[in-house]
Design a protein around this motif. Sequence first.
Motif, PDB file in Angstrom:
ATOM      1  N   GLY A  53       0.795  -1.217   0.000  1.00  0.00           N
ATOM      2  CA  GLY A  53       0.000   0.000   0.000  1.00  0.00           C
ATOM      3  C   GLY A  53       0.830   1.270   0.000  1.00  0.00           C
ATOM      4  O   GLY A  53       0.287   2.369  -0.106  1.00  0.00           O
ATOM      5  N   GLY A  54       2.149   1.123   0.088  1.00  0.00           N
ATOM      6  CA  GLY A  54       3.034   2.282   0.105  1.00  0.00           C
ATOM      7  C   GLY A  54       4.090   2.194  -0.972  1.00  0.00           C
ATOM      8  O   GLY A  54       4.060   1.299  -1.834  1.00  0.00           O
ATOM      9  N   PRO A  55       5.052   3.098  -0.972  1.00  0.00           N
ATOM     10  CA  PRO A  55       6.109   3.101  -1.980  1.00  0.00           C
ATOM     11  C   PRO A  55       6.912   1.803  -1.962  1.00  0.00           C
ATOM     12  O   PRO A  55       7.360   1.363  -0.895  1.00  0.00           O
ATOM     13  CB  PRO A  55       6.977   4.300  -1.584  1.00  0.00           C
ATOM     14  CG  PRO A  55       6.088   5.166  -0.756  1.00  0.00           C
ATOM     15  CD  PRO A  55       5.187   4.223  -0.025  1.00  0.00           C
ATOM     16  N   ALA A  56       7.116   1.222  -3.133  1.00  0.00           N
ATOM     17  CA  ALA A  56       7.836  -0.044  -3.214  1.00  0.00           C
ATOM     18  C   ALA A  56       9.258   0.078  -2.701  1.00  0.00           C
ATOM     19  O   ALA A  56       9.807  -0.871  -2.127  1.00  0.00           O
ATOM     20  CB  ALA A  56       7.840  -0.545  -4.657  1.00  0.00           C
ATOM     21  N   ILE A  94       4.086  -4.161  -8.422  1.00  0.00           N
ATOM     22  CA  ILE A  94       4.539  -2.778  -8.274  1.00  0.00           C
ATOM     23  C   ILE A  94       4.002  -1.975  -9.455  1.00  0.00           C
ATOM     24  O   ILE A  94       4.316  -2.266 -10.613  1.00  0.00           O
ATOM     25  CB  ILE A  94       6.070  -2.670  -8.233  1.00  0.00           C
ATOM     26  CG1 ILE A  94       6.652  -3.505  -7.096  1.00  0.00           C
ATOM     27  CG2 ILE A  94       6.487  -1.208  -8.088  1.00  0.00           C
ATOM     28  CD1 ILE A  94       8.174  -3.496  -7.051  1.00  0.00           C
ATOM     29  N   ASP A  95       3.198  -0.972  -9.168  1.00  0.00           N
ATOM     30  CA  ASP A  95       2.669  -0.090 -10.203  1.00  0.00           C
ATOM     31  C   ASP A  95       3.791   0.844 -10.669  1.00  0.00           C
ATOM     32  O   ASP A  95       4.417   1.520  -9.852  1.00  0.00           O
ATOM     33  CB  ASP A  95       1.496   0.719  -9.641  1.00  0.00           C
ATOM     34  CG  ASP A  95       0.834   1.567 -10.702  1.00  0.00           C
ATOM     35  OD1 ASP A  95       1.325   2.690 -10.954  1.00  0.00           O
ATOM     36  OD2 ASP A  95      -0.170   1.120 -11.282  1.00  0.00           O
ATOM     37  N   LEU A  96       4.072   0.868 -11.971  1.00  0.00           N
ATOM     38  CA  LEU A  96       5.202   1.660 -12.462  1.00  0.00           C
ATOM     39  C   LEU A  96       4.959   3.162 -12.387  1.00  0.00           C
ATOM     40  O   LEU A  96       5.911   3.936 -12.281  1.00  0.00           O
ATOM     41  CB  LEU A  96       5.528   1.262 -13.904  1.00  0.00           C
ATOM     42  CG  LEU A  96       6.024  -0.169 -14.125  1.00  0.00           C
ATOM     43  CD1 LEU A  96       6.511  -0.343 -15.557  1.00  0.00           C
ATOM     44  CD2 LEU A  96       7.136  -0.535 -13.156  1.00  0.00           C
ATOM     45  N   ALA A  97       3.712   3.577 -12.461  1.00  0.00           N
ATOM     46  CA  ALA A  97       3.406   5.009 -12.398  1.00  0.00           C
ATOM     47  C   ALA A  97       3.450   5.531 -10.963  1.00  0.00           C
ATOM     48  O   ALA A  97       4.155   6.504 -10.654  1.00  0.00           O
ATOM     49  CB  ALA A  97       2.048   5.280 -13.024  1.00  0.00           C
ATOM     50  N   SER A  98       2.715   4.879 -10.060  1.00  0.00           N
ATOM     51  CA  SER A  98       2.662   5.347  -8.672  1.00  0.00           C
ATOM     52  C   SER A  98       3.787   4.774  -7.823  1.00  0.00           C
ATOM     53  O   SER A  98       4.090   5.294  -6.742  1.00  0.00           O
ATOM     54  CB  SER A  98       1.322   4.941  -8.044  1.00  0.00           C
ATOM     55  OG  SER A  98       1.236   3.526  -7.896  1.00  0.00           O
ATOM     56  N   ARG A  99       4.377   3.661  -8.301  1.00  0.00           N
ATOM     57  CA  ARG A  99       5.438   2.937  -7.586  1.00  0.00           C
ATOM     58  C   ARG A  99       4.957   2.365  -6.258  1.00  0.00           C
ATOM     59  O   ARG A  99       5.747   2.152  -5.326  1.00  0.00           O
ATOM     60  CB  ARG A  99       6.677   3.817  -7.388  1.00  0.00           C
ATOM     61  CG  ARG A  99       7.255   4.323  -8.703  1.00  0.00           C
ATOM     62  CD  ARG A  99       8.534   5.087  -8.516  1.00  0.00           C
ATOM     63  NE  ARG A  99       8.994   5.628  -9.788  1.00  0.00           N
ATOM     64  CZ  ARG A  99      10.097   6.352  -9.966  1.00  0.00           C
ATOM     65  NH1 ARG A  99      10.861   6.624  -8.913  1.00  0.00           N
ATOM     66  NH2 ARG A  99      10.425   6.814 -11.146  1.00  0.00           N
ATOM     67  N   VAL A 100       3.664   2.094  -6.188  1.00  0.00           N
ATOM     68  CA  VAL A 100       3.063   1.487  -4.989  1.00  0.00           C
ATOM     69  C   VAL A 100       3.080  -0.027  -5.138  1.00  0.00           C
ATOM     70  O   VAL A 100       2.827  -0.569  -6.226  1.00  0.00           O
ATOM     71  CB  VAL A 100       1.630   2.007  -4.780  1.00  0.00           C
ATOM     72  CG1 VAL A 100       0.888   1.204  -3.717  1.00  0.00           C
ATOM     73  CG2 VAL A 100       1.667   3.483  -4.397  1.00  0.00           C
ATOM     74  N   VAL A 101       3.360  -0.721  -4.053  1.00  0.00           N
ATOM     75  CA  VAL A 101       3.425  -2.180  -4.056  1.00  0.00           C
ATOM     76  C   VAL A 101       2.208  -2.768  -3.354  1.00  0.00           C
ATOM     77  O   VAL A 101       1.677  -2.185  -2.397  1.00  0.00           O
ATOM     78  CB  VAL A 101       4.726  -2.680  -3.383  1.00  0.00           C
ATOM     79  CG1 VAL A 101       4.772  -2.287  -1.913  1.00  0.00           C
ATOM     80  CG2 VAL A 101       4.885  -4.187  -3.545  1.00  0.00           C
ATOM     81  N   SER A 102       1.760  -3.936  -3.828  1.00  0.00           N
ATOM     82  CA  SER A 102       0.651  -4.648  -3.198  1.00  0.00           C
ATOM     83  C   SER A 102       0.837  -6.147  -3.407  1.00  0.00           C
ATOM     84  O   SER A 102       1.534  -6.577  -4.337  1.00  0.00           O
ATOM     85  CB  SER A 102      -0.698  -4.213  -3.787  1.00  0.00           C
ATOM     86  OG  SER A 102      -0.726  -4.440  -5.192  1.00  0.00           O
ATOM     87  N   THR A 103       0.227  -6.944  -2.554  1.00  0.00           N
ATOM     88  CA  THR A 103       0.219  -8.398  -2.727  1.00  0.00           C
ATOM     89  C   THR A 103      -1.018  -8.777  -3.521  1.00  0.00           C
ATOM     90  O   THR A 103      -2.127  -8.341  -3.211  1.00  0.00           O
ATOM     91  CB  THR A 103       0.205  -9.110  -1.369  1.00  0.00           C
ATOM     92  OG1 THR A 103       1.411  -8.806  -0.666  1.00  0.00           O
ATOM     93  CG2 THR A 103       0.109 -10.626  -1.545  1.00  0.00           C
TER      94      THR A 103
END
Length: 386
Positions: free
Chosen positions: A168-171, A204-213
């Motif tokens: 939910g935060g920066p990767a 990992i979203d490349l635009a927002s750089r947010v990570v999620s499972t």
Amino acid sequence: MTRFFRFMPSLLAAACAAACPCERPARAEVAVLAGSAAGRTEKAAKVEMVNEPFAVAYDAAGTLYGVEYTRGNRLFRIAKPGEPGAASRVEFVAGAFHQSDAKQPLPPQTTTDPREVKFKGLHDVAVGPDGTIYVADTYASRVWAFDPVQGTVRGFGGTGKPGFAGDGGPAVDADFNQSYCCSLTPDGAALLVADIKNSRLRRIDLASRVVSTIVGSGTAGKPVDGAQPLETPLAGPRAACMAADGTIYLALREGNALVEIKGGTVRVVVNASGKAGYEGDGGPAVAARLAGPKYVSLDRQGRVLIADTENHCIRRYDPVAGTIDLVAGMPPRGGADVGADLLATQLLRPHGCCIDPQGRLVIADSGNDRVIAGDVSTGKERPRSP
């Protein structure tokens, strides 16, 4: 007599290698893009050689990028991999040559020179839509981004501290525990990261750089057919790829299986037994056996290419027919002989595999310190199950 003639191409290739130690083009449809056609010729890793290539990917211009595992720990590229003599044009663009293992500590990275960065067991490489090269640095529990224009390396995912945190935060502020795979989604919007020691597949979203499972409960174990993605155990999630319709295929190293995540549910599609072995070519994939699969990618027809590493071969799962076939290697034994085609060529613990811009199957033949390429028929392949 039949068995003798079947192996004559491989025997002739071996004889040629012994007679002429110099680099030479491989036979017929099989080309050596990096390394030697003779396979690993040196016991000790050398700085001028490709050592233990583990995965390859292509950029928009057709340049091949590859990563070395612990024998070299570098990112390399070949500008024109389809031309004769490509094996002699390998350029190492990031990573300081050194040998490492999982337990070896590394000092803090203080250099800005990409060739001085110390990686620790590179496993995978992916090329983003903007040309950024992403590498999975497994034993550093990180994903790095290399800018081939600026020649810079920056952290993209993971703090370097093994653990699980940060969804939910920066990767870059998240914790991974041995990041093995970093494959790109078909729309180029995200990386799929196989977080094997956390028994999870993360995004990992490349635009927002947010990570999620997105897959895995965090528990190691046999996957549960019909379970929701976040509620299933995973037995060694090693590599993943995504089809155009959003279906995810996940290779389970300890589970010796291929899992499909589709429509919000999990299903084992190759080797429901989970037992290691080699059998099933030409028949139902769910009843086949794999041995430590290490990589997956898609061909142009949407079929799944599986690096069946401990069986020393590449196999192909057809999700429409539900069948599996052999497309490269001579399982279950490994070797270095180059034959007339991929089915007559020996592999030694292959890892990464993909389809190149010419439509050939490209294989990181890790145990042979080489990258090879060859044509794969779109029809039925010759079954080789014992």
